[in-house]
Scaffold this active site. Structure first.
Site, PDB file in Angstrom:
ATOM      1  N   HIS A 198       0.836  -1.202   0.000  1.00  0.00           N
ATOM      2  CA  HIS A 198       0.000   0.000   0.000  1.00  0.00           C
ATOM      3  C   HIS A 198       0.874   1.257   0.000  1.00  0.00           C
ATOM      4  O   HIS A 198       1.290   1.730   1.051  1.00  0.00           O
ATOM      5  CB  HIS A 198      -0.893  -0.009   1.232  1.00  0.00           C
ATOM      6  CG  HIS A 198      -1.765  -1.224   1.327  1.00  0.00           C
ATOM      7  ND1 HIS A 198      -1.278  -2.461   1.708  1.00  0.00           N
ATOM      8  CD2 HIS A 198      -3.085  -1.396   1.092  1.00  0.00           C
ATOM      9  CE1 HIS A 198      -2.270  -3.339   1.693  1.00  0.00           C
ATOM     10  NE2 HIS A 198      -3.377  -2.726   1.325  1.00  0.00           N
TER      11      HIS A 198
ATOM     12  N   HIS B 211      -4.217   3.108  -3.301  1.00  0.00           N
ATOM     13  CA  HIS B 211      -4.356   2.501  -1.972  1.00  0.00           C
ATOM     14  C   HIS B 211      -3.558   1.208  -1.809  1.00  0.00           C
ATOM     15  O   HIS B 211      -2.683   1.138  -0.952  1.00  0.00           O
ATOM     16  CB  HIS B 211      -5.836   2.222  -1.655  1.00  0.00           C
ATOM     17  CG  HIS B 211      -6.023   1.215  -0.560  1.00  0.00           C
ATOM     18  ND1 HIS B 211      -5.960   1.557   0.775  1.00  0.00           N
ATOM     19  CD2 HIS B 211      -6.211  -0.128  -0.593  1.00  0.00           C
ATOM     20  CE1 HIS B 211      -6.111   0.470   1.510  1.00  0.00           C
ATOM     21  NE2 HIS B 211      -6.270  -0.567   0.706  1.00  0.00           N
TER      22      HIS B 211
ATOM     23  N   HIS C 136     -28.665 -16.496  24.418  1.00  0.00           N
ATOM     24  CA  HIS C 136     -27.613 -16.327  25.418  1.00  0.00           C
ATOM     25  C   HIS C 136     -26.842 -17.611  25.704  1.00  0.00           C
ATOM     26  O   HIS C 136     -25.906 -17.600  26.494  1.00  0.00           O
ATOM     27  CB  HIS C 136     -28.215 -15.798  26.725  1.00  0.00           C
ATOM     28  CG  HIS C 136     -28.502 -14.332  26.687  1.00  0.00           C
ATOM     29  ND1 HIS C 136     -29.256 -13.753  25.691  1.00  0.00           N
ATOM     30  CD2 HIS C 136     -28.129 -13.312  27.508  1.00  0.00           C
ATOM     31  CE1 HIS C 136     -29.341 -12.446  25.905  1.00  0.00           C
ATOM     32  NE2 HIS C 136     -28.649 -12.154  27.006  1.00  0.00           N
TER      33      HIS C 136
ATOM     34  N   GLU D  72     -17.922  -4.877  24.445  1.00  0.00           N
ATOM     35  CA  GLU D  72     -17.057  -6.060  24.529  1.00  0.00           C
ATOM     36  C   GLU D  72     -15.851  -5.945  23.610  1.00  0.00           C
ATOM     37  O   GLU D  72     -14.734  -6.310  23.967  1.00  0.00           O
ATOM     38  CB  GLU D  72     -17.850  -7.337  24.172  1.00  0.00           C
ATOM     39  CG  GLU D  72     -18.997  -7.666  25.107  1.00  0.00           C
ATOM     40  CD  GLU D  72     -20.276  -6.908  24.759  1.00  0.00           C
ATOM     41  OE1 GLU D  72     -20.293  -6.194  23.735  1.00  0.00           O
ATOM     42  OE2 GLU D  72     -21.264  -7.046  25.511  1.00  0.00           O
TER      43      GLU D  72
HETATM   44  C1  TPP Z   1     -11.625  -4.963   9.761  1.00  0.00           C
HETATM   45  C2  TPP Z   1     -11.069  -4.784   8.397  1.00  0.00           C
HETATM   46  N1  TPP Z   1     -11.899  -4.862   7.347  1.00  0.00           N
HETATM   47  C3  TPP Z   1     -11.418  -4.753   6.095  1.00  0.00           C
HETATM   48  C4  TPP Z   1     -10.087  -4.565   5.872  1.00  0.00           C
HETATM   49  C5  TPP Z   1      -9.533  -4.513   4.462  1.00  0.00           C
HETATM   50  N2  TPP Z   1      -9.091  -3.123   4.204  1.00  0.00           N
HETATM   51  C6  TPP Z   1      -7.806  -2.781   4.263  1.00  0.00           C
HETATM   52  S1  TPP Z   1      -7.599  -1.128   4.078  1.00  0.00           S
HETATM   53  C7  TPP Z   1      -9.252  -0.893   3.872  1.00  0.00           C
HETATM   54  C8  TPP Z   1      -9.838   0.468   3.699  1.00  0.00           C
HETATM   55  C9  TPP Z   1      -8.909   1.441   3.167  1.00  0.00           C
HETATM   56  O1  TPP Z   1      -9.370   2.728   3.403  1.00  0.00           O
HETATM   57  P1  TPP Z   1      -8.754   3.617   4.537  1.00  0.00           P
HETATM   58  O2  TPP Z   1      -8.920   2.936   5.830  1.00  0.00           O
HETATM   59  O3  TPP Z   1      -9.326   4.965   4.403  1.00  0.00           O
HETATM   60  O4  TPP Z   1      -7.221   3.621   4.220  1.00  0.00           O
HETATM   61  P2  TPP Z   1      -6.490   4.376   3.019  1.00  0.00           P
HETATM   62  O5  TPP Z   1      -6.761   3.628   1.777  1.00  0.00           O
HETATM   63  O6  TPP Z   1      -7.029   5.736   2.971  1.00  0.00           O
HETATM   64  O7  TPP Z   1      -5.087   4.295   3.420  1.00  0.00           O
HETATM   65  C10 TPP Z   1      -9.930  -2.084   3.944  1.00  0.00           C
HETATM   66  C11 TPP Z   1     -11.397  -2.211   3.781  1.00  0.00           C
HETATM   67  C12 TPP Z   1      -9.253  -4.498   6.996  1.00  0.00           C
HETATM   68  N3  TPP Z   1      -7.961  -4.334   6.883  1.00  0.00           N
HETATM   69  N4  TPP Z   1      -9.769  -4.588   8.240  1.00  0.00           N
END
Ligand code: TPP
Ligand code: MG
Length: 662
Positions: free
Chosen positions: A28, A265, A474, A412
């Site tokens: 990334h 990204h 539960h 939780e």
């Molecule tokens: C709980 C979770 N769900 C999905 C992902 C997969 N994932 C990695 S980055 C991302 C989103 C990227 O957007 P952002 O958080 O704004 O990061 P940016 O691209 O701006 O660096 C996702 C959905 C993850 N890492 N964790």
């Protein structure tokens, strides 16, 4: 306003990040490119850290909650003088490297405080670290000797802000007034699928944090180091609230064709685009992993870090001279050593008395609490049901963190993430309670505790249909199997009060991973031959054939079903069948025993019937047939459910006889 050397250093972070992703052909690049000025300014002017000794106790903690942007952290660590070499960066995302795809706290990367990647978790960890800092400050700081006096910084992304766990943890942080927690929000408006407008409009994220009770600040120009510096300085000035700094950035900054788009990204920019970007940044387009020596020298934080650490060390020596016992205690806690006599004089129990194991657990907690001051309890709004309260320990609250109980509220997931952060901070040993059914609500954090080897303790009560009237919503069914499926989790389901003592002893003594205690709501009898010391073996014999006689059948049971199996053995004896009863509080611990011991408990040629009020999934590993419950429970008194669903001495005996006939 950014001077040339600063810009050179910032662009080094950008290009190293692009190059490492390009070399790995995965990763990334966009967010490291955008956040380079923020991370650079934080690491060179605000974060109290020493690259030469990344673990010194009073350092500031930093959490990159947006773990996918790991190259930002690795590049900054390299540039500021950590023992993370260019070779390490070249090995980004390769097997056994210290630069895995997402930061991992357990692979020895200096300067990586926690494992992040699953969005939202890092922010929860940061809240836990900030709580631990205040707890220890209240416990140890004396008369102007502030030996615990640091901040927790985090960088979070749009995705972090969308995750529920972040909301839970932030709400609690606001409630507790964690004024040394500073969260920088990288609001680039881009997530994987595109602009955040795809799923987020009209939400004023900063306004939400105001509502949680945070101070909110903003950095308008993410490339203006002078502005960043000013805002971070303000953020670091305590005002009774945690601080949220919104930073509007452009993902992939500098890339002529991909900046501001989701394309920056999660994929390498491509050789041509890397070259074009380097041209924009004033870099030699074809040079890879180029680190200008002036940038390295300019960004080196070892001199500043050594000075900071030295000042602390001097202050600590002054403290030691005045408060020697406290200083030794502080060192013990930070080393993670238990006090010498911590498990002496735990409660004992008479055979035949009855007690719910959740109740025994409460008694053990309170027997341990005075001897193990690092234990910090809490519950997600079920303290009186989970029996997690440390009596006379006091609650922690805004401005008063001397207590030993945390009211997590009905949060939780945050509780799980916060406990991880507390363990990572060091100095405290958290345990947290909820109903076992709600392990589902904290499972992602629990999994990270397992992966990272964090000795968190989960006190999970109401562990089966035995809880009764609250009904199937539960009543855990698949939870034991689901928890046993997670590597490195020790699931302990004690049969009675004595085994509960043994289970706690194991949980507190464990250093390399978490322990989950599955405890009953309902009373269970203290059995004849149970033994706290035997819990460590995972499974052992509690009823056996006389002398050396080989039993006809083995009944292997856990928790509240062990007493049912013991009664079933009596029924079988009346029918001239000799049954051995094995109490099996922990599959994982039994699995660690040598084969001889395992064979001595479960002989290869004797049929085994498992008895557990939970799904039978997985039991075929140990048993030939099963009494279990492979459907949801029902709302009725627990005793009725045990009878209805076959957890009686007669039904178990019948099943054993049938197994023998097969
Ligand atoms: C709980 C979770 N769900 C999905 C992902 C997969 N994932 C990695 S980055 C991302 C989103 C990227 O957007 P952002 O958080 O704004 O990061 P940016 O691209 O701006 O660096 C996702 C959905 C993850 N890492 N964790
Ligand atoms: Mg984003």
């Amino acid at each position: 306003m950014t001077d040339d050397l600063d810009l050179l250093a910032v662009n080094t972070i950008r290009t190293l990040s692009m190059d490492a992703v390009q070399a790995a052909q995965s990763g990334h690049p966009g967010t490291p490119m955008a956040l380079a000025p923020l991370a650079y300014t934080l690491y060179t002017r605000h974060l109290a850290h020493n690259p030469a000794d990344p673990g010194w106790p009073d350092r500031d903690r930093f959490v990159l909650s947006a773990g996918h942007a790991s190259m930002l952290l690795y590049s900054v660590l390299h540039l500021t003088g950590y023992d993370l070499t260019l070779e390490d960066l070249r090995n980004f995302r390769q097997l056994h490297s210290r630069t895995p795809g997402h930061p991992e706290s357990f692979v020895g990367t200096p300067g990586v405080e926690t494992t992040t990647g699953p969005l939202g978790q890092g922010l929860g960890n940061a809240v836990g670290m900030a709580i631990a800092e205040r707890l220890l400050a209240d416990r140890f700081n004396r008369d102007g000797h502030n030996i615990v006096d640091h901040r927790t910084w985090a960088i979070v992304s749009d995705g972090d802000m969308m995750e529920g766990v972040a909301s839970e943890a932030s709400s609690l942080a606001g409630h507790l007034g964690l004024e040394r927690l500073i969260v920088c929000y990288d609001n680039n408006g881009i997530t994987i699928d595109g602009p955040t407008e795809l799923s987020l409009t009209g939400e004023d994220v900063a306004g939400r944090y105001e509502a949680y009770g945070w101070r909110t600040l903003a950095i308008e120009d993410p490339n203006d180091i002078a502005e960043i510096d000013t805002v971070l300085k303000e953020a670091a000035t305590p005002d009774g609230r945690p601080t949220f700094v919104r930073v509007r950035t452009v993902i992939g900054f500098g890339s002529p064709n991909k900046a501001g788009t989701a394309a920056a990204h999660g994929a390498p920019l491509g050789t041509d685009e890397v070259a074009a970007t380097k041209q924009v940044l004033g870099w030699e387009p074809t040079d890879a992993f180029a680190v200008p020596p002036q940038a390295l020298e300019h960004a080196d934080q070892r001199p500043r870090g050594a000075q900071l650490q030295l000042e602390w060390q001097r202050s600590f020596e002054g403290y030691r001279a005045e408060f020697g016992t406290l200083a030794a205690e502080f060192e013990r806690l930070m080393d993670g050593r238990l006090p010498g006599d911590w498990d002496r004089d735990l409660p004992t129990f008479e055979t035949g008395t009855k007690q719910a194991t959740r109740k025994t657990s409460g008694a053990v907690i309170n027997a341990l609490a005075p001897k193990v001051p690092e234990l910090v309890g809490g519950s997600a709004d079920l303290a009186s049901s989970n029996n997690t309260t440390i009596r006379d320990g006091g609650d922690i609250s805004r401005g008063d963190y001397a207590g030993r109980n945390i009211n997590y509220g009905v949060r939780e997931h945050a509780m799980g993430a916060i406990m991880n952060g507390m363990v990572l901070h060091r100095g405290v040993r958290p345990f947290g309670g909820t109903f076992m059914i709600f392990t589902d609500y904290l499972r992602p954090s629990l999994r990270l505790a397992c992966l990272s080897g964090l000795p968190v303790i989960y006190v999970m009560t109401h562990d089966s249909i035995g809880l009764g009237e609250d009904g199937p919503t539960h009543q855990p069914i698949e939870h034991l199997a689901a928890l046993r499926a997670i590597p490195n989790l020790h699931v302990l389901r004690p049969a009675d009060a004595r085994e509960t003592v043994g289970a706690w002893r194991h949980a507190v003594g464990r250093t390399d991973g978490p322990t989950l205690l599955a405890l009953t709501r309902q009373d269970v009898p203290v059995l004849d031959r149970t033994d706290a010391g035997e819990v460590a073996s995972g499974a052992y014999i509690v009823v056996d054939a006389d002398d050396d006689e080989v039993p006809d059948v083995v009944l292997a049971a856990t928790g509240s079903e062990v007493s049912v199996a013991v009664d079933a053995a009596t029924v079988l004896a009346e029918r001239d069948v000799t049954a051995r009863v094995v109490s099996m509080p922990s599959w994982e611990l039994f699995d660690q025993q040598d084969e001889d011991y395992q064979d001595s408990v479960l002989p290869a040629d004797v049929p085994v019937l498992s008895v557990e009020a939970a799904t039978t999934f997985g039991w075929s590993r140990w048993a030939d047939d099963h009494i279990g419950i492979d459907h949801f429970g029902a709302s009725a008194p627990g005793g009725v459910l045990f009878e209805t669903f076959g957890f009686t001495a007669e039904t178990v005996a019948e099943a054993a006889l049938e197994l023998l006939e097969d």
